[in-house]
Design a protein around this motif. Structure first.
Motif, mmCIF file in Angstrom:
data_model
loop_
_atom_site.group_PDB
_atom_site.id
_atom_site.type_symbol
_atom_site.label_atom_id
_atom_site.label_comp_id
_atom_site.label_asym_id
_atom_site.label_seq_id
_atom_site.Cartn_x
_atom_site.Cartn_y
_atom_site.Cartn_z
ATOM 1 N N GLU A 47 -1.319 13.181 -9.500
ATOM 2 C CA GLU A 47 0.029 12.779 -9.108
ATOM 3 C C GLU A 47 0.349 11.381 -9.618
ATOM 4 O O GLU A 47 1.451 11.121 -10.104
ATOM 5 N N ASN A 48 -0.604 10.459 -9.534
ATOM 6 C CA ASN A 48 -0.376 9.106 -10.028
ATOM 7 C C ASN A 48 -0.150 9.078 -11.535
ATOM 8 O O ASN A 48 0.636 8.271 -12.040
ATOM 9 N N ALA A 92 4.595 3.446 -13.594
ATOM 10 C CA ALA A 92 3.694 2.413 -13.083
ATOM 11 C C ALA A 92 4.199 1.817 -11.774
ATOM 12 O O ALA A 92 3.414 1.502 -10.879
ATOM 13 N N SER A 93 5.495 1.666 -11.634
ATOM 14 C CA SER A 93 6.055 1.025 -10.441
ATOM 15 C C SER A 93 5.933 1.897 -9.191
ATOM 16 O O SER A 93 6.024 1.390 -8.073
ATOM 17 N N LYS A 94 5.735 3.202 -9.380
ATOM 18 C CA LYS A 94 5.680 4.118 -8.239
ATOM 19 C C LYS A 94 4.269 4.600 -7.918
ATOM 20 O O LYS A 94 4.082 5.361 -6.978
ATOM 21 N N ARG A 95 3.284 4.141 -8.677
ATOM 22 C CA ARG A 95 1.919 4.568 -8.409
ATOM 23 C C ARG A 95 1.372 3.896 -7.153
ATOM 24 O O ARG A 95 1.770 2.798 -6.792
ATOM 25 N N ARG A 96 0.466 4.599 -6.481
ATOM 26 C CA ARG A 96 -0.186 4.062 -5.294
ATOM 27 C C ARG A 96 -1.697 4.002 -5.547
ATOM 28 O O ARG A 96 -2.275 4.925 -6.112
ATOM 29 N N TYR A 97 -2.291 2.902 -5.129
ATOM 30 C CA TYR A 97 -3.708 2.676 -5.386
ATOM 31 C C TYR A 97 -4.544 2.657 -4.104
ATOM 32 O O TYR A 97 -5.771 2.554 -4.167
ATOM 33 N N GLY A 128 0.360 7.778 -0.024
ATOM 34 C CA GLY A 128 -0.140 6.503 -0.514
ATOM 35 C C GLY A 128 0.349 5.313 0.295
ATOM 36 O O GLY A 128 1.382 5.364 0.964
ATOM 37 N N LEU A 129 -0.426 4.222 0.212
ATOM 38 C CA LEU A 129 -0.088 2.975 0.878
ATOM 39 C C LEU A 129 0.226 1.907 -0.164
ATOM 40 O O LEU A 129 -0.389 1.861 -1.227
#
Length: 248
Positions: A152-153, A158-163, A180-181
């Motif tokens: 999904e990531n 890049a701005s909407k990815r969650r790590y 995601g957080l």
């Protein structure tokens, strides 16, 4: 065995033939039919990342095929305990079920009682192998969650990815919430002593360091099968795990 295989085998032991078991970030779906009474069928559908959904039960009563649909609101679902509400979408009748509490027999009116027992059984085997619900939040077993999270990531900008993702230790495994957080939310969770899973060792270490910047965080290998490598903030203050990777 995979989570789906555990659910399938568990239901078989309870007298159900599982026609379909699907667990993933797209949602949870279970369809099972009674092995002794082919007319009794249950279907559980939970939306992606949600502990709410529907339970459909169908059977033949006095020669008539009857289907009842219930709204499902799961508060908790672990190996030790299942707590949920079932709401009859036709009559509005609500049954509150808690596997650890003795429920008044008057509450177990047919057919909602069968739906409650079937749902409790399905949730138990989901908790053994694939998914739990704690405080109303759905979490998936690590191996099930991680591959989908990374896929999904990869599709996100890049701005909407969650790590960072909420993690829970339960039943000898680590379960991960598919929601995601942000970094701020991960820090807030860690300060409460709650666990977090990160998409890489670098992100896990960074989180642990920010939670206690006085000295470098402590790295630990997976303590046992089913657990994960992780960092602790220095001196375990706060006492949380910053997990990463897949089970050992």
């Amino acid at each position: 065995m995979s989570g789906e295989e555990i659910v399938d085998k568990g239901l078989a032991g309870e007298g159900f033939d599982a026609e379909a078991v699907e667990v993933g970030l797209d949602g949870i779906g279970i369809v099972a039919r009674s092995a002794t009474d082919s007319d009794f069928m249950m279907r559980l559908d939970l939306a992606a990342g949600s502990s709410n959904g529907t339970m459909t039960v169908s059977e033949t009563v006095d020669g008539l095929h009857v289907t009842d649909v219930y709204g499902v609101d799961i508060r908790e679902s672990t190996v030790e305990r299942a707590v949920f509400d079932l709401t009859d979408t036709t009559t509005g009748e609500v049954l509150h079920y808690d596997s650890t509490a003795a429920s008044p027999s008057i509450a177990f009116v047919i057919p909602i009682a069968f739906a409650a027992i079937s749902l409790s059984t399905a949730l138990y085997y989901l908790a053994v192998g694939a998914a739990i619900v704690i405080s109303g939040a759905l979490a998936l077993e690590t191996a099930k969650a991680v591959s989908k999270i990374l896929e999904e990531n990869d599709r996100r900008s890049a701005s909407k990815r969650r790590y960072y993702y909420a993690a829970v230790r339960e039943n000898g495994k680590v379960y991960i919430s598919p929601s995601g957080l942000t970094a701020t939310q991960a820090l807030a969770r860690g300060r409460k002593g709650w666990d977090v899973w990160a998409t890489s060792a670098a992100y896990a270490r960074s989180l642990a360091r920010k939670l206690n910047p006085s000295r470098s965080p402590e790295w630990h290998p997976a303590h046992k099968d089913g657990y994960l490598r992780h960092y602790h903030p220095y001196m375990h203050r706060p006492n949380m795990h910053a997990f990463y990777g897949l089970p050992s």
